[in-house]
Design a protein around this motif. Structure first.
Motif, PDB file in Angstrom:
ATOM      1  N   ALA A   1      33.558  87.495  76.839  1.00  0.00           N
ATOM      2  CA  ALA A   1      32.515  87.667  75.825  1.00  0.00           C
ATOM      3  C   ALA A   1      31.243  88.253  76.424  1.00  0.00           C
ATOM      4  N   VAL A   2      30.792  87.708  77.561  1.00  0.00           N
ATOM      5  CA  VAL A   2      29.535  88.193  78.129  1.00  0.00           C
ATOM      6  C   VAL A   2      29.704  89.586  78.729  1.00  0.00           C
ATOM      7  N   GLU A   3      30.883  89.885  79.275  1.00  0.00           N
ATOM      8  CA  GLU A   3      31.120  91.225  79.805  1.00  0.00           C
ATOM      9  C   GLU A   3      31.172  92.243  78.673  1.00  0.00           C
ATOM     10  N   GLY A   4      31.546  91.798  77.474  1.00  0.00           N
ATOM     11  CA  GLY A   4      31.575  92.671  76.309  1.00  0.00           C
ATOM     12  C   GLY A   4      30.271  92.699  75.546  1.00  0.00           C
ATOM     13  N   ALA A   5      29.191  92.165  76.145  1.00  0.00           N
ATOM     14  CA  ALA A   5      27.839  92.189  75.562  1.00  0.00           C
ATOM     15  C   ALA A   5      27.710  91.322  74.319  1.00  0.00           C
ATOM     16  N   SER A   6      28.566  90.308  74.176  1.00  0.00           N
ATOM     17  CA  SER A   6      28.424  89.364  73.070  1.00  0.00           C
ATOM     18  C   SER A   6      27.517  88.215  73.499  1.00  0.00           C
ATOM     19  N   ARG A   7      27.013  87.484  72.511  1.00  0.00           N
ATOM     20  CA  ARG A   7      26.269  86.255  72.768  1.00  0.00           C
ATOM     21  C   ARG A   7      27.200  85.101  72.427  1.00  0.00           C
ATOM     22  N   ILE A   8      27.242  84.093  73.292  1.00  0.00           N
ATOM     23  CA  ILE A   8      28.251  83.048  73.140  1.00  0.00           C
ATOM     24  C   ILE A   8      27.633  81.670  73.264  1.00  0.00           C
ATOM     25  N   SER A   9      28.203  80.734  72.513  1.00  0.00           N
ATOM     26  CA  SER A   9      27.820  79.329  72.606  1.00  0.00           C
ATOM     27  C   SER A   9      29.085  78.514  72.827  1.00  0.00           C
ATOM     28  N   LEU A  10      29.009  77.539  73.729  1.00  0.00           N
ATOM     29  CA  LEU A  10      30.148  76.689  74.051  1.00  0.00           C
ATOM     30  C   LEU A  10      29.969  75.330  73.392  1.00  0.00           C
ATOM     31  N   VAL A  11      31.011  74.855  72.710  1.00  0.00           N
ATOM     32  CA  VAL A  11      31.035  73.514  72.124  1.00  0.00           C
ATOM     33  C   VAL A  11      32.212  72.777  72.748  1.00  0.00           C
ATOM     34  N   VAL A  12      31.934  71.661  73.437  1.00  0.00           N
ATOM     35  CA  VAL A  12      32.983  70.864  74.057  1.00  0.00           C
ATOM     36  C   VAL A  12      33.188  69.609  73.223  1.00  0.00           C
TER      37      VAL A  12
ATOM     38  N   GLY B   1      23.578  85.362  76.432  1.00  0.00           N
ATOM     39  CA  GLY B   1      24.401  86.450  76.944  1.00  0.00           C
ATOM     40  C   GLY B   1      24.167  86.634  78.424  1.00  0.00           C
ATOM     41  N   GLY B   2      25.016  87.422  79.051  1.00  0.00           N
ATOM     42  CA  GLY B   2      24.858  87.691  80.467  1.00  0.00           C
ATOM     43  C   GLY B   2      25.583  86.677  81.336  1.00  0.00           C
ATOM     44  N   HIS B   3      25.596  86.970  82.632  1.00  0.00           N
ATOM     45  CA  HIS B   3      26.343  86.149  83.581  1.00  0.00           C
ATOM     46  C   HIS B   3      25.807  84.729  83.660  1.00  0.00           C
ATOM     47  N   ARG B   4      24.501  84.538  83.466  1.00  0.00           N
ATOM     48  CA  ARG B   4      23.936  83.205  83.541  1.00  0.00           C
ATOM     49  C   ARG B   4      24.553  82.289  82.483  1.00  0.00           C
ATOM     50  N   THR B   5      24.785  82.838  81.284  1.00  0.00           N
ATOM     51  CA  THR B   5      25.392  82.057  80.213  1.00  0.00           C
ATOM     52  C   THR B   5      26.809  81.643  80.584  1.00  0.00           C
ATOM     53  N   ALA B   6      27.581  82.567  81.156  1.00  0.00           N
ATOM     54  CA  ALA B   6      28.952  82.253  81.548  1.00  0.00           C
ATOM     55  C   ALA B   6      28.978  81.211  82.663  1.00  0.00           C
ATOM     56  N   ILE B   7      28.079  81.346  83.633  1.00  0.00           N
ATOM     57  CA  ILE B   7      28.025  80.386  84.741  1.00  0.00           C
ATOM     58  C   ILE B   7      27.665  78.995  84.223  1.00  0.00           C
ATOM     59  N   ASP B   8      26.654  78.915  83.338  1.00  0.00           N
ATOM     60  CA  ASP B   8      26.260  77.621  82.775  1.00  0.00           C
ATOM     61  C   ASP B   8      27.391  77.017  81.952  1.00  0.00           C
ATOM     62  N   GLY B   9      28.122  77.868  81.222  1.00  0.00           N
ATOM     63  CA  GLY B   9      29.248  77.373  80.439  1.00  0.00           C
ATOM     64  C   GLY B   9      30.351  76.819  81.327  1.00  0.00           C
ATOM     65  N   CYS B  10      30.655  77.502  82.430  1.00  0.00           N
ATOM     66  CA  CYS B  10      31.664  77.008  83.365  1.00  0.00           C
ATOM     67  C   CYS B  10      31.245  75.669  83.964  1.00  0.00           C
ATOM     68  N   ALA B  11      29.947  75.535  84.275  1.00  0.00           N
ATOM     69  CA  ALA B  11      29.445  74.278  84.826  1.00  0.00           C
ATOM     70  C   ALA B  11      29.559  73.150  83.800  1.00  0.00           C
ATOM     71  N   LEU B  12      29.264  73.443  82.531  1.00  0.00           N
ATOM     72  CA  LEU B  12      29.388  72.439  81.477  1.00  0.00           C
ATOM     73  C   LEU B  12      30.840  71.978  81.342  1.00  0.00           C
ATOM     74  N   LEU B  13      31.777  72.918  81.347  1.00  0.00           N
ATOM     75  CA  LEU B  13      33.194  72.567  81.252  1.00  0.00           C
ATOM     76  C   LEU B  13      33.616  71.678  82.422  1.00  0.00           C
ATOM     77  N   ALA B  14      33.199  72.048  83.630  1.00  0.00           N
ATOM     78  CA  ALA B  14      33.581  71.269  84.813  1.00  0.00           C
ATOM     79  C   ALA B  14      32.995  69.860  84.749  1.00  0.00           C
ATOM     80  N   ARG B  15      31.742  69.716  84.305  1.00  0.00           N
ATOM     81  CA  ARG B  15      31.120  68.395  84.213  1.00  0.00           C
ATOM     82  C   ARG B  15      31.834  67.518  83.192  1.00  0.00           C
TER      83      ARG B  15
END
Length: 248
Positions: free
Chosen positions: A122-133, A146-160
Motif C-alpha cells: 500500500a505505501v509503495e503504491g502511494a496509498s494511505r493506510i490504517s491498521l486495525v488489530v 503514508g510512506g515507509h514510516r507508516t509501514a514500519i510503525d504498522g509492523c511494530a504494532l503487529l509484532a507487539r
C-alpha cells in the motif's frame, strides 16, 4: 523454540516482507473511481495528471493553453488534466486466540506476515493506510498515514500485539475496568505496548457472547465516518457473528 518462525513474529520478520514483493505488485492500477495519489479521479479540469487536449473555448484558463500544439495546428488548444484523489486502505488483522492454531504454522503468524506485506504494498503504491488489530480485549488502531514510516510503525504494532496475545491471561496487564468503555480510546499499560485500545466489552456483554466477533468489529468500523476506500479483512473467520455478512 519460541523463536521458531512457525510460532513467532518479530518486527524484523515483518519488515523483511517488503522484499517479498515483486515489482509488478507495486504498480497500483490507474482507476477511474473515487481515489487519489496514483489513482485518477473521475473529473476532468484542473489537476496534475495530464489527460488530453481539446480546442480552446471561452473561459478556459490561459495558463493551460498548449502553445506547441496550438502553433502546430494554427488553432488554440487547451490541456486537460485529471484530478488525483487519495486512495485509503483500512487493513483489519485478526489476532484473537482463535487464530493461534495450525498444524504446520500458526494462522496468526500467517496473518501478521500477510498484513505486513499488504502494508508495504500500500505505501509503495502511494496509498494511505490504517491498521486495525482485532484482539480478545478489543481493537488496536493506527492513524492513516503514508510512506515507509507508516509501514514500519504498522509492523511494530503487529509484532507487539502478537507477543502480547501469546502471554497467559493471568500475566496480562489490562487497563482497569473503570477506565474502559465502549468506543472510547484508552491505553494498554503493559510494559511492551502503548497502543490505543477500543474497548468492545459492552458490545460483548450485550450480545451475550464469550468473545469478540467479527460482526462487532465491523459494527465499530461502520461508526467511523472517515472510513473510505478499500477495506481488507485478514481473518480465519472464526466467531464471525450471525450478521457479519450484513455488516459487510
Amino acid at each position: 523454540m519460541t523463536d521458531h518462525p512457525a510460532i513467532s513474529v518479530s518486527v524484523q520478520t515483518l519488515l523483511d516482507e517488503r522484499h517479498a514483493l515483486h515489482e509488478p505488485t507495486l504498480l497500483q492500477p490507474r482507476g477511474a473511481g473515487q481515489w487519489t495519489g496514483n489513482f485518477r479521479g473521475p473529473q476532468r479540469g484542473q489537476g496534475t495528471d495530464f489527460d488530453d487536449l481539446r480546442h480552446y473555448t471561452v473561459g478556459d484558463d490561459i495558463r493551460h493553453i498548449d502553445w506547441k500544439a496550438s502553433a502546430r495546428t494554427s488553432t488554440l488548444h487547451t490541456r486537460l488534466y485529471r484530478e488525483e484523489r487519495e486512495h485509503r486502505v483500512t487493513l483489519v488483522t485478526d489476532l484473537r486466540r482463535a487464530v493461534f492454531t495450525g498444524s504446520q504454522q500458526l494462522r496468526a503468524v500467517v496473518a501478521c506476515r500477510l498484513a505486513a506485506r499488504l502494508l508495504w504494498q500500500a505505501v509503495e503504491g502511494a496509498s494511505r493506510i490504517s491498521l486495525v488489530v482485532l484482539s480478545d480485549e478489543g481493537l488496536y488502531t493506527s492513524e492513516y498515514g503514508g510512506g515507509h514510516r507508516t509501514a514500519i510503525d504498522g509492523c511494530a504494532l503487529l509484532a507487539r500485539r502478537y507477543k502480547y496475545a501469546l502471554q497467559p491471561l493471568h500475566q496480562r496487564d489490562l487497563p482497569s475496568r473503570e477506565n474502559r468503555s465502549h468506543n472510547v480510546v484508552d491505553r494498554d499499560t503493559s510494559s511492551n505496548a502503548q497502543d490505543p485500545l477500543i474497548d468492545l466489552s459492552e458490545a460483548i456483554h450485550a450480545a451475550k457472547q464469550p468473545h469478540i466477533t467479527l460482526e462487532q468489529a465491523g459494527q465499530w468500523l461502520l461508526t467511523q465516518t472517515g472510513l473510505k476506500g478499500t477495506l481488507i479483512w485478514i481473518s480465519g473467520l472464526d466467531h464471525a457473528g450471525e450478521n457479519f455478512d450484513k455488516v459487510l
